[in-house]
Design an enzyme around this catalytic site. Sequence first.
Site: not given
Ligand SMILES: [Zn+2]
Length: 685
Positions: A101, A274, A312, A314, A317, A343
Amino acid sequence: MINSPLSNTRLQFTLESESRGSRARAATFQTPHGVVETPIFMPVGTQATVKAQTVDSLKTAGARLLLANTYHLLLRPGSDVFKKFGGIHRFMNWDGPVVTDSGGFQIFSLPHSRAMDENGARFRSYVDGKMYLLSPESSIAMQQTIGSDIMIVLDQCIPSTAAYDEAQAAMELTHRWALRALNARANSPAALFGIVQGGGHQELRKASAEFLRDLPFDGLAIGGLAVGESHAERYDLTERVTEHLPAHLPRYLMGVGTPIDLLEAVHRGVDMFDCIIPTQLAQRGVAFTSLGKLQLRRTVHKFIDEPVDTACHCPSCQQYSRAYMHHLIKSDELLGWHLLGMHNLAFYHRLMGEMRERILAGDFNAYYQQKRLELLRSDEDNPIRRPKKAKVSHPARLGDYELHRSAQGFYSIRQISSGEIMHSVTAPSEEANKLYVEQPGLVARLMKREDSLDELVIWDVGLGAGANAMAAIHCFESCYKENGGNNLRAVRLLSFERNLDPLILATKHPGCLPYLRHGAPSKILAHGSWQHTSNLLHWELLKGDFRDFIDSANIPELISYDPFSIKTGAELWTGEIFARIFSRCAAKPAELYTYSASTAVRVALLSAGFFVAQGVASGPKSETTIAFCRAESATQHPLAPRLLDQKWLARWRRSEAKFPATISQEEKARFSTLIESHRQFLNAL
Ligand SMILES: [Zn+2]
């Protein structure tokens, strides 16, 4: 696949699919560091790092495109470091594309010392105290040095609640700067986005979109939203803007938002986003999940042997229980921030990926209808029982003070006997910020500079309900959070107050005066002092008559002069008091800021030896007053305030209220001589 004949050469933007019953669209574009598929969310890497994440964890979470911050990187590490490393990619070990930016948002929306004109914005660095000029050209030069794939023009960012005239002026300046930025970009291979401005005014937004769409930009950003308007207004304005944007350019909604905001904006035709929310809220223990938003600090999670989100995949998790995450967050452990941030980013990227899939599959509208209900949920397993709304049935009182609700709905403290209201025109914390934090450039003063390694002493004359002191403390804390303690000066904040009833009363109603939701006010009431955990800020109460402390209190650099008005308490506005303050401060280039702009007060200050200038406006007051111990402080001040001049003197000579009320007949002649012969009015100045 719809291939626009107008596809620009730098990004080779290809619109792949547009939805029916929705403006949502899927596209791809090419950057020097790889292909980008939209809609896309960009994690914010302000300081060439996304908070608490590694490049690997970002990639695992699904990040493909990062946003870095020109303003912060210009100040630190500075352009020489990027030159040495050949750009940000190698410097931070990120091989994907980067957007930078322009720095406009930081310059215009944070409380920095700055002065702006047609050429650009001049501001003082919070890192080393040096002055910088951010112009359309210097912003492009810096972004080229950073080596981003997509650059953004410098704009004048204003709140979306700004009045029409102000919004129009900012928009027109942004347009002139856009042309200069395009010139400065010349043949550089990096793409360049223009920014649609126009505040909350639809006609201006339309005009801005139409002006920019005819220029050779590679994409268009929508700026100045998420700064003051309601969600519904933002959604509406977003749609009004996207309908005037050309189909063949990517559209980027800056600084937005929550998962529901992203869904709503994609539905209205936006491609890029963003926001700091996923990592920032992770630090506070908030998890975005398929069951809605969870607050992991809550004790309900203490024994839960399940991941944060069972839906999830990720690494957080997959490997850790909610109980462990709850524990890490409660203990303020960095690992908790890292894991939960990863996460949340995974949640955001998965949401964007799902939207893209459904647009390509042609059933986005159905997905949108179902998903928006899902995203509005919050912790359905453990609903929070909301405490009854605090309400004030009869005016809360203590001694001579009562809680006062203004017509605009904000609360202040009112002195019953005089009827005088503390901060009557705008919400207390708002006025405190404007007059006593932003105007004196407190952020820049907090930063260590070679010429001022000593303690920053602030006098808060008239503690009242604590609004000014808390504004200074909040400012310090946000700098501390942003920069860590290394670069901050030690601060001694001295509050003078005779009667603590206003603060005691106010602290009993933190719901009405939210700036008091902090541990410091109760400590100052109980012990007379409070210390920030870093030991860098020390707040002290000097209880009693301010006049008894002038000669003994630590010599200040800044004075917030906010006692009751002349009408209620004339004794603190006399030439004699100001002369004592002036002689106490003689060793330092101290500055006194006050809300009053009355002739009597200004004359009293001048008679004491101060150089007196016009301060910024506040609410219906068209000006306030700044008094400098030294003339050069006014010239060096980032806002370049105007010293009262010959014209003011001529008006004063004709004025009815020529002298402070307390002055005797014999004193008047001496007083006139003091004013007439003041160095401020000599031609040399
Ligand atoms: Zn997660």
